[in-house]
Every structure is written in C-alpha cells, then in structure tokens.
Design a protein around this motif. Structure first.
Motif, PDB file in Angstrom:
ATOM      1  N   GLU A  82      42.298  30.540  43.735  1.00 34.47           N
ATOM      2  CA  GLU A  82      43.322  30.723  42.769  1.00 34.47           C
ATOM      3  C   GLU A  82      43.377  31.606  41.870  1.00 34.47           C
ATOM      4  N   ARG A  83      42.114  32.235  41.951  1.00 35.59           N
ATOM      5  CA  ARG A  83      42.224  33.501  40.852  1.00 35.59           C
ATOM      6  C   ARG A  83      42.633  34.876  41.731  1.00 35.59           C
ATOM      7  N   LEU A  84      42.641  34.829  43.036  1.00 39.50           N
ATOM      8  CA  LEU A  84      43.288  35.815  43.778  1.00 39.50           C
ATOM      9  C   LEU A  84      44.567  35.590  43.792  1.00 39.50           C
ATOM     10  N   GLU A  85      45.282  34.271  43.871  1.00 39.47           N
ATOM     11  CA  GLU A  85      46.470  34.003  43.770  1.00 39.47           C
ATOM     12  C   GLU A  85      47.185  34.326  42.291  1.00 39.47           C
ATOM     13  N   PHE A  86      46.374  34.262  41.576  1.00 28.50           N
ATOM     14  CA  PHE A  86      46.780  34.627  39.898  1.00 28.50           C
ATOM     15  C   PHE A  86      47.049  35.929  40.007  1.00 28.50           C
ATOM     16  N   LEU A  87      46.129  36.855  40.799  1.00 31.39           N
ATOM     17  CA  LEU A  87      46.212  38.413  40.800  1.00 31.39           C
ATOM     18  C   LEU A  87      47.381  38.910  41.676  1.00 31.39           C
ATOM     19  N   ASP A 108      36.662  40.781  52.808  1.00 33.89           N
ATOM     20  CA  ASP A 108      37.630  39.996  53.631  1.00 33.89           C
ATOM     21  C   ASP A 108      38.745  39.223  52.795  1.00 33.89           C
ATOM     22  N   ASP A 109      38.158  38.690  51.509  1.00 39.89           N
ATOM     23  CA  ASP A 109      39.080  37.721  50.828  1.00 39.89           C
ATOM     24  C   ASP A 109      40.123  38.606  50.108  1.00 39.89           C
ATOM     25  N   CYS A 111      41.363  41.609  51.314  1.00 40.96           N
ATOM     26  CA  CYS A 111      42.423  41.878  52.585  1.00 40.96           C
ATOM     27  C   CYS A 111      43.200  40.718  52.837  1.00 40.96           C
ATOM     28  N   ALA A 112      42.717  39.300  52.908  1.00 43.44           N
ATOM     29  CA  ALA A 112      43.786  38.652  52.801  1.00 43.44           C
ATOM     30  C   ALA A 112      44.494  38.257  51.716  1.00 43.44           C
ATOM     31  N   ALA A 113      44.270  38.529  50.823  1.00 42.49           N
ATOM     32  CA  ALA A 113      45.198  38.366  49.483  1.00 42.49           C
ATOM     33  C   ALA A 113      46.138  39.528  49.175  1.00 42.49           C
ATOM     34  N   PHE A 114      45.833  40.786  49.373  1.00 43.16           N
ATOM     35  CA  PHE A 114      46.446  41.932  49.157  1.00 43.16           C
ATOM     36  C   PHE A 114      46.920  42.713  50.066  1.00 43.16           C
ATOM     37  N   GLY A 115      46.116  42.621  51.512  1.00 47.88           N
ATOM     38  CA  GLY A 115      46.696  43.433  52.631  1.00 47.88           C
ATOM     39  C   GLY A 115      45.575  44.650  52.900  1.00 47.88           C
ATOM     40  N   ALA A 116      45.711  44.663  54.220  1.00 43.21           N
ATOM     41  CA  ALA A 116      44.819  45.966  54.577  1.00 43.21           C
ATOM     42  C   ALA A 116      45.113  47.420  54.059  1.00 43.21           C
ATOM     43  N   GLU A 117      46.424  47.361  53.801  1.00 44.99           N
ATOM     44  CA  GLU A 117      46.846  48.744  53.133  1.00 44.99           C
ATOM     45  C   GLU A 117      46.724  49.086  51.765  1.00 44.99           C
ATOM     46  N   ARG A 118      46.298  48.055  50.915  1.00 49.71           N
ATOM     47  CA  ARG A 118      46.099  48.282  49.412  1.00 49.71           C
ATOM     48  C   ARG A 118      44.920  49.300  49.379  1.00 49.71           C
ATOM     49  N   ALA A 141      37.787  49.782  54.629  1.00 47.69           N
ATOM     50  CA  ALA A 141      36.337  49.233  54.009  1.00 47.69           C
ATOM     51  C   ALA A 141      35.929  48.210  54.785  1.00 47.69           C
ATOM     52  N   VAL A 142      36.752  47.032  55.159  1.00 46.76           N
ATOM     53  CA  VAL A 142      36.251  46.086  56.169  1.00 46.76           C
ATOM     54  C   VAL A 142      35.620  46.403  57.279  1.00 46.76           C
ATOM     55  N   ARG A 143      36.458  47.178  57.862  1.00 47.22           N
ATOM     56  CA  ARG A 143      36.040  47.917  59.158  1.00 47.22           C
ATOM     57  C   ARG A 143      34.751  48.730  59.245  1.00 47.22           C
TER      58      ARG A 143
END
Length: 226
Positions: A82-87, A108-109, A111-118, A141-143
């Motif tokens: 919910e917090r990530l959706e809010f942002l 990981d979270d 990346c899923a919420a804002f995309g790998a390129e952010r 950063a994930v990699r």
C-alpha cells in the motif's frame, strides 16, 4: 520511561536527548518524548547533529529542491504494498532507510513498483571509514547485490516519477467509467467491465461499478420522462 523523565524535568532537572546514530527524533523513538514534552509546555531546544537523510541527499546526485522522507518501509507485506502504491505518482525525490539484512528484499520491491530503470543512489556507512555512495538504477542495484552481501546501514535516495509521466498516468474516475462503458458496449457484463477498467488505476471495481449503476439509473429516468 518518558513520563518519568518529563516529571523530573518539571521538577527542575535538565535533560539532553541523544541518539546512538543519526539525528535524534528523526525516524527515532525520541519523537514521542518531544511530542509529550511540548504537550506539557516544556521547552525543547535543538542542538543539530548529523542527519543521514539530508547528508545522503546532498551527495546523491538526485534532485534536492523537493524531497519526501519515507524512512523504513513497513515490514508487513500488505502495508508495504500500500505504501509503495501510494508513492507511484510521487514526483519528488524519495528517501528510504534500510538495514543490510533487508536491503535485497526492499530493492526487489522497489524494482517491481517503480521499474528497473529508475535512478537511485545507495549510500552506506555515511561519515564512517567504509562510506560508499553509488548512483545507479534500481535494476543494476538488484543485480549487484545478488553477487555481493549488503554491509552497513543504507540510505536509498530514489528519483521521483518524471512529472510528464505522472501526468500521463493520472487516470480520473470518469476516465475509468468511460473505459467500462466502452467495454459494456462491446458486450462485457457490467461487473466484469468495472473489474477490467479498475486495473492500473487507483479506483476499485466497486467505485466504478457504483458509477455505472448511477449512469444506468439516470438513463432509465431520461427514457421514462421522454
């Protein structure tokens, strides 16, 4: 404990609130004693110290004119989602704190919420011997941390959503209802149309369905008056 300390201050003693790391009262339990002191009319005087969020922001290479401090993300999955959706549409630079053992999951979270390129800047061990500041993307950063163990306390300074993208992503309720009406015109039942139109919007299936029923009632009244 807080009440006992405040009782002693009211009795004439002085108290200094210190923190073992960072600025006291910022993402820190000292916040509560300051609130309670002010409520009792006790004067609170700041003696500024280092603040990890502002220190990280200054060297992040991200926009610094407008930013939002989120601290540690909630741990329960539902609250975190919910917090990530809010942002999602946040155009200001966003600052998070994270511990080393939770960093991988948080990246990981993000990346899923804002995309790998952010764009994101990872700052660790600020002002200490092993200080490290890395401006990269969330995907990179994930990699990196798949192969390397996170060490030390982290401040994550993430770029906000580009204003043009945020405006493009802003779907109003009438927009979503119009999509549902179009689906219904193509033969989709109202409930299914509402569910489909709600995807990727801040509105629930119920919000849209309610508007569809209201629109149908209005059409029925107009037909009766004719």
């Amino acid at each position: 404990h807080g009440a006992a300390i405040l009782d002693r201050i009211e009795a004439g003693e002085s108290c200094a609130l210190c923190s073992d790391a960072g600025m006291p009262c910022i993402s820190d339990p000292g916040e509560q004693i300051v609130k309670d002191a002010i409520a009792r009319g006790i004067t609170v005087t700041p003696v500024p110290g280092a603040s990890a969020c502002v220190t990280a922001l200054a060297v992040s290479g991200q926009d610094t004119a407008r930013f939002v401090f989120e601290g540690l993300l909630p741990v329960p999955k539902k609250e975190r989602r919910e917090r990530l959706e809010f942002l999602q549409g946040e155009t200001r630079t966003v600052i998070f704190y994270e511990t080393p053992h939770k960093l991988r999951g948080t990246l990981d979270d993000l990346c899923a919420a804002f995309g790998a390129e952010r764009s994101i800047t990872l700052c660790r061990e600020l002002t200490k011997l092993h200080e490290e500041i890395t401006k990269t993307t969330i995907g990179e950063a994930v990699r990196y941390y798949e192969q390397n163990d996170p060490r030390g306390e982290y401040v994550l300074v993430m770029a906000g959503t580009p204003a043009a993208q945020a405006a493009a992503e802003e779907v109003t309720l009438p927009d979503a209802v119009a999509t549902a009406l179009l689906l219904m015109a193509q033969g989709t039942p109202p409930a299914a149309a509402a569910k489909q139109a709600a995807k990727g919007t801040p509105f629930s299936k119920g919000d849209i369905y309610k508007e569809l029923i209201a629109a149908k009632d209005e059409d029925d009244r107009e037909e009766e008056s004719e």
